[in-house]
Scaffold this motif. Structure first.
Motif, short mmCIF file in Angstrom:
data_model
loop_
_atom_site.label_atom_id
_atom_site.label_comp_id
_atom_site.label_asym_id
_atom_site.label_seq_id
_atom_site.Cartn_x
_atom_site.Cartn_y
_atom_site.Cartn_z
N TYR A 3 0.83 -1.20 0.00
CA TYR A 3 0.00 0.00 0.00
C TYR A 3 0.87 1.26 0.00
O TYR A 3 0.65 2.19 -0.79
N ARG A 8 -1.10 4.10 -9.28
CA ARG A 8 -2.23 4.13 -8.33
C ARG A 8 -3.55 4.03 -9.08
O ARG A 8 -4.47 3.32 -8.66
N LYS A 9 -3.66 4.75 -10.18
CA LYS A 9 -4.91 4.72 -10.96
C LYS A 9 -5.14 3.36 -11.59
O LYS A 9 -6.25 2.85 -11.62
N GLU A 61 -3.17 11.99 0.25
CA GLU A 61 -3.34 10.84 -0.65
C GLU A 61 -2.89 9.55 0.04
O GLU A 61 -3.59 8.52 -0.02
N PRO A 111 -5.85 7.99 -5.43
CA PRO A 111 -4.92 7.97 -6.55
C PRO A 111 -4.44 9.38 -6.92
O PRO A 111 -3.33 9.58 -7.40
N TYR A 171 -6.16 0.95 -8.72
CA TYR A 171 -6.96 1.62 -7.70
C TYR A 171 -7.78 0.64 -6.86
O TYR A 171 -7.93 0.81 -5.65
N GLU A 179 1.50 8.16 -9.70
CA GLU A 179 0.06 8.39 -9.80
C GLU A 179 -0.60 7.43 -10.78
O GLU A 179 -1.69 6.90 -10.53
N TYR A 201 2.55 2.37 -3.28
CA TYR A 201 1.72 3.00 -4.31
C TYR A 201 1.85 4.52 -4.29
O TYR A 201 1.60 5.19 -5.29
N HIS A 202 2.22 5.09 -3.14
CA HIS A 202 2.04 6.52 -2.93
C HIS A 202 3.29 7.35 -3.14
O HIS A 202 4.41 6.92 -2.89
N MET A 204 -5.49 -1.03 -4.36
CA MET A 204 -5.01 -0.02 -3.41
C MET A 204 -6.11 0.37 -2.42
O MET A 204 -5.89 0.39 -1.20
N GLY A 211 5.96 6.46 -4.97
CA GLY A 211 5.01 5.81 -5.88
C GLY A 211 4.58 6.73 -7.01
O GLY A 211 4.81 7.94 -6.99
#
Length: 346
Positions: free
Chosen positions: A29, A43-44, A227, A233, A47, A40, A32-33, A50, A38
């Motif tokens: 997790y 993340r998308k 975020e 995301p 999603y 973007e 992802y950030h 996540m 991480g």
């Protein structure tokens, strides 16, 4: 309903994730950030994974500290946090013009605090859409305890591809939920599809305001903290959110950042300089006690390893939210009321 106990917190930590897998879930997790380097777009693209990991990891913390309704609210002087949350939900129901017997959809319903309140307030039947199995299981327990199983239910599905037929609901709302969407236009189009023509969709959205400067490093850090700590995301500007509603086909009746006129700052419950007995668990002292409690529960094996790290990124989120509110670069309650036309020409 009574407040969850420390034992409730311990047994719920990790949600549907196997206790031995919590640390690896936290690792994935966090990666992802942007706060941890991480991307973007990643993340998308991921999603669903996540957001599911996020809510498995944090739901017990939310319920322990915040109650059954996981959202902020504009607040009047002399009003408690709990009272303001109820009024925030009632305001949504009144704006939608809900009538007894109508079928309503709550998009991204959490454990169902708002849908139970709105169903009882408006005498409607509310379906909660949620893609997280643990939250749905908690919601069903709470529905039973409140005696609302006949009017409140849950459906497990992704709000980017709902399982409902076209033109099915009399009203749709989303409370601080569609901010998780990787493509907000696509999400709003799905809401448009399932809503009966001539009926309304209302939402409270998490947005960056016009005061946000994407080139300001402090603003970037605040956005990244929000975020990370909230499974997002990206965070859209209010103008981008409004444009997305229109692109999905809706007619916007009215829109406003309700945080702007709140007599009591919406972020006050998380502000470390604020103390309140009625929302003690959210205060600096209450959060410190919870931190030590989680540390002890993890040490004795009642809470899974990794629980402290979850609390750490939630603490970063709280710091980011307060900073974003104080600098007026972030709002959790950009509100809009929009209508699906009766036909393409109306």
């Amino acid at each position: 309903m009574s407040k969850p106990s420390a034992l409730d917190l311990a047994t719920g930590l990790g949600g549907q994730i196997a206790k031995d897998d919590v640390v690896s879930a936290v690792d994935k997790y966090e990666k992802y950030h942007g706060y941890y380097g991480g991307d973007e777009e990643e993340r998308k693209a991921n999603y669903s994974d996540m957001v599911n990991k996020y809510y498995d990891l944090v739901t017990s913390f939310y319920e322990y500290g915040w109650g059954e309704s996981f959202h902020f609210a504009a607040r009047l002087k002399g009003e408690s946090l709990k009272e303001s949350i109820k009024r925030h939900e009632h305001f949504l129901a009144l704006q939608l013009g809900l009538k007894p017997g109508q079928k309503v959809l709550d998009v991204g319903c959490g454990i169902g605090g708002p849908l139970r309140e709105i169903a009882q307030f408006s005498l409607t039947s509310v379906t909660g859409l949620n893609n997280n199995e643990y939250q749905i299981s908690r919601g069903k327990v709470l529905n039973h305890a409140a005696g609302v199983e006949r009017t409140c239910d849950f459906v497990k599905a992704d709000f980017m591809k709902m399982t409902f037929p076209d033109n099915h609901f009399d009203a749709v709302y989303a409370i601080e939920a569609t901010c998780h969407a990787p493509d907000v236009v696509g999400c709003y189009k799905e809401i448009y599809r399932v809503l009966i023509p001539g009926q309304c969709f209302a939402a409270y959205e998490w947005c960056m305001t016009d005061s946000f400067d994407p080139n300001n490093r402090e603003h970037q850090k605040i956005k990244a903290e929000i975020e990370l700590g909230n499974g997002l995301p990206d965070i859209r500007l209010t103008g981008q959110c409004l444009e997305a509603v229109k692109k999905a086909g809706f007619e916007v009746i009215w829109e406003k950042d309700l945080a702007a006129d709140s007599p009591v700052p919406w972020y006050l419950p998380l502000d470390k300089s604020h103390f309140s007995l009625s929302s003690f668990r959210l205060t600096a002292v209450g959060r410190l006690i919870t931190k030590n409690l989680v540390k002890a529960l993890e040490y004795v094996g009642l809470a899974p390893n990794g629980s402290q790290r979850v609390q750490d990124f939630l603490e970063k989120a709280a710091e980011g939210l307060v900073a974003g509110g104080k600098k007026d670069i972030f709002t959790p309650m950009y509100f809009f009321l929009a209508r699906k036309p009766l036909s393409d020409g109306q």
